[in-house]
Design a protein around this motif. Sequence first.
Motif, PDB file in Angstrom:
ATOM      1  N   ALA A  21       0.843  -1.019  -0.047  1.00 30.50           N
ATOM      2  CA  ALA A  21       0.321  -0.459   0.257  1.00 30.50           C
ATOM      3  C   ALA A  21       0.544   0.791   0.109  1.00 30.50           C
ATOM      4  N   HIS A  22       1.918   1.075   0.362  1.00 32.52           N
ATOM      5  CA  HIS A  22       2.900   2.734   0.943  1.00 32.52           C
ATOM      6  C   HIS A  22       3.954   2.505  -0.829  1.00 32.52           C
ATOM      7  N   GLY A  23       3.355   1.610  -1.783  1.00 29.54           N
ATOM      8  CA  GLY A  23       4.425   2.170  -2.806  1.00 29.54           C
ATOM      9  C   GLY A  23       5.492   0.888  -3.265  1.00 29.54           C
ATOM     10  N   GLU A  24       5.900  -0.204  -2.500  1.00 24.51           N
ATOM     11  CA  GLU A  24       7.364  -0.311  -2.343  1.00 24.51           C
ATOM     12  C   GLU A  24       6.968  -1.649  -2.561  1.00 24.51           C
ATOM     13  N   LEU A  25       8.436  -2.352  -3.304  1.00 29.20           N
ATOM     14  CA  LEU A  25       7.769  -3.875  -3.766  1.00 29.20           C
ATOM     15  C   LEU A  25       8.199  -4.735  -2.088  1.00 29.20           C
ATOM     16  N   GLY A  26       6.721  -5.890  -1.889  1.00 29.24           N
ATOM     17  CA  GLY A  26       6.563  -6.418  -0.616  1.00 29.24           C
ATOM     18  C   GLY A  26       7.750  -7.559  -1.102  1.00 29.24           C
ATOM     19  N   LEU A  27       7.932  -8.122   0.257  1.00 30.85           N
ATOM     20  CA  LEU A  27       8.407  -9.231   0.462  1.00 30.85           C
ATOM     21  C   LEU A  27       8.402 -10.198   0.401  1.00 30.85           C
ATOM     22  N   ALA A  28       7.188 -10.717  -0.865  1.00 27.09           N
ATOM     23  CA  ALA A  28       7.131 -12.178  -1.256  1.00 27.09           C
ATOM     24  C   ALA A  28       7.339 -11.629  -2.669  1.00 27.09           C
ATOM     25  N   GLY A  29       7.543 -10.423  -3.240  1.00 23.27           N
ATOM     26  CA  GLY A  29       8.789  -9.785  -4.731  1.00 23.27           C
ATOM     27  C   GLY A  29       9.905 -10.465  -4.748  1.00 23.27           C
ATOM     28  N   TYR A  30       9.915 -10.304  -3.673  1.00 19.53           N
ATOM     29  CA  TYR A  30      11.652  -9.907  -4.129  1.00 19.53           C
ATOM     30  C   TYR A  30      11.894 -11.708  -3.793  1.00 19.53           C
ATOM     31  N   ILE A  31      11.578 -12.606  -3.131  1.00 23.23           N
ATOM     32  CA  ILE A  31      11.685 -14.072  -3.450  1.00 23.23           C
ATOM     33  C   ILE A  31      11.096 -14.439  -4.968  1.00 23.23           C
ATOM     34  N   ASN A  32       9.835 -14.049  -5.558  1.00 26.46           N
ATOM     35  CA  ASN A  32       9.785 -14.369  -6.557  1.00 26.46           C
ATOM     36  C   ASN A  32      10.846 -14.147  -7.558  1.00 26.46           C
ATOM     37  N   VAL A  66      16.396 -12.850   3.029  1.00 24.95           N
ATOM     38  CA  VAL A  66      16.492 -11.531   1.981  1.00 24.95           C
ATOM     39  C   VAL A  66      17.038 -10.084   3.587  1.00 24.95           C
ATOM     40  N   ALA A  67      17.814  -9.689   2.263  1.00 25.30           N
ATOM     41  CA  ALA A  67      17.985  -8.450   3.660  1.00 25.30           C
ATOM     42  C   ALA A  67      17.525  -7.340   2.718  1.00 25.30           C
ATOM     43  N   ILE A  68      16.874  -6.794   3.083  1.00 23.50           N
ATOM     44  CA  ILE A  68      16.263  -5.573   2.337  1.00 23.50           C
ATOM     45  C   ILE A  68      17.104  -3.932   2.590  1.00 23.50           C
ATOM     46  N   GLN A  69      18.106  -3.456   1.186  1.00 23.44           N
ATOM     47  CA  GLN A  69      18.270  -2.603   1.920  1.00 23.44           C
ATOM     48  C   GLN A  69      18.196  -1.209   1.139  1.00 23.44           C
ATOM     49  N   ASP A  76       9.600   0.465 -11.140  1.00 24.98           N
ATOM     50  CA  ASP A  76      11.425   0.877 -10.943  1.00 24.98           C
ATOM     51  C   ASP A  76      12.074  -0.364 -12.023  1.00 24.98           C
ATOM     52  N   GLU A  77      13.042  -0.066 -12.938  1.00 22.97           N
ATOM     53  CA  GLU A  77      13.825  -1.783 -13.274  1.00 22.97           C
ATOM     54  C   GLU A  77      14.783  -1.646 -12.239  1.00 22.97           C
ATOM     55  N   LEU A  78      14.911  -3.524 -12.287  1.00 21.70           N
ATOM     56  CA  LEU A  78      15.711  -4.425 -11.416  1.00 21.70           C
ATOM     57  C   LEU A  78      16.213  -5.183 -11.926  1.00 21.70           C
ATOM     58  N   GLU A  79      18.495  -5.542 -11.483  1.00 19.93           N
ATOM     59  CA  GLU A  79      18.706  -6.511 -12.036  1.00 19.93           C
ATOM     60  C   GLU A  79      18.483  -7.343 -11.133  1.00 19.93           C
ATOM     61  N   VAL A  80      19.174  -8.772 -11.081  1.00 15.68           N
ATOM     62  CA  VAL A  80      19.365  -9.828  -9.742  1.00 15.68           C
ATOM     63  C   VAL A  80      20.422 -10.652 -10.691  1.00 15.68           C
ATOM     64  N   ARG A 109      19.569  -8.419  -0.795  1.00 21.51           N
ATOM     65  CA  ARG A 109      21.126  -9.286  -1.649  1.00 21.51           C
ATOM     66  C   ARG A 109      19.545 -10.444  -0.937  1.00 21.51           C
ATOM     67  N   GLY A 110      19.909 -11.432  -0.960  1.00 23.66           N
ATOM     68  CA  GLY A 110      19.017 -12.722  -0.692  1.00 23.66           C
ATOM     69  C   GLY A 110      20.018 -14.111  -1.000  1.00 23.66           C
ATOM     70  N   ALA A 111      19.402 -14.952  -0.176  1.00 22.76           N
ATOM     71  CA  ALA A 111      19.723 -16.298  -1.012  1.00 22.76           C
ATOM     72  C   ALA A 111      18.823 -17.551  -0.552  1.00 22.76           C
ATOM     73  N   ILE A 112      18.750 -18.726  -1.731  1.00 18.32           N
ATOM     74  CA  ILE A 112      17.724 -19.723  -1.268  1.00 18.32           C
ATOM     75  C   ILE A 112      18.792 -21.277  -1.119  1.00 18.32           C
ATOM     76  N   ARG A 113      18.020 -21.898  -0.282  1.00 17.93           N
ATOM     77  CA  ARG A 113      18.751 -22.858  -0.309  1.00 17.93           C
ATOM     78  C   ARG A 113      18.280 -24.446  -1.158  1.00 17.93           C
ATOM     79  N   TYR A 114      18.282 -25.130  -1.558  1.00 21.77           N
ATOM     80  CA  TYR A 114      18.080 -26.284  -2.233  1.00 21.77           C
ATOM     81  C   TYR A 114      18.389 -27.516  -1.816  1.00 21.77           C
ATOM     82  N   ASP A 115      17.541 -28.114  -0.877  1.00 22.11           N
ATOM     83  CA  ASP A 115      18.022 -29.793  -0.167  1.00 22.11           C
ATOM     84  C   ASP A 115      17.267 -30.655  -1.168  1.00 22.11           C
ATOM     85  N   ALA A 116      18.644 -31.985  -1.427  1.00 22.54           N
ATOM     86  CA  ALA A 116      18.228 -33.132  -2.241  1.00 22.54           C
ATOM     87  C   ALA A 116      16.525 -33.464  -1.091  1.00 22.54           C
TER      88      ALA A 116
END
Length: 140
Positions: A21-32, A66-69, A76-80, A109-116
Amino acid sequence: MSPHPKRPGFHFRVRYAECTAHGELGLAGYINYFSEAAAQALSERGMDLRTLTSRSGALREAGYEVAIQASPGYDDELEVEVRLHELDERGFTLGFGLQAARGGKPLARGAIRYDARSSGPDGACRLPLDLHGLLQEWLV
């Protein structure tokens, strides 16, 4: 999402529905965005992340970080950028850096862990050898 022809990262444009509602990217957006960039980066290395993490696939998503700076907003255009952060016999972690496409201002910045998922003869979960080999080549 599209790979940029001259940069190693993947480009996105923030959509209105991803904003709070504040016009900022929500947390789920970063993960997506991280997940989409991971799928593309692994695809470029011959691995289909969607198949690997499907219900019958060899991997499961085990954790997110996820660590948001600074928060980007609508349009906005983003690069990952994606890198292999950690690899062991049980799984791997992909690390991500998200920045403004213009100017390169770091945003998150962030990370995703994948396990077998499947276990070996001793009952321990291990990455399939072919998958481990493809990931190991990424480290070189």
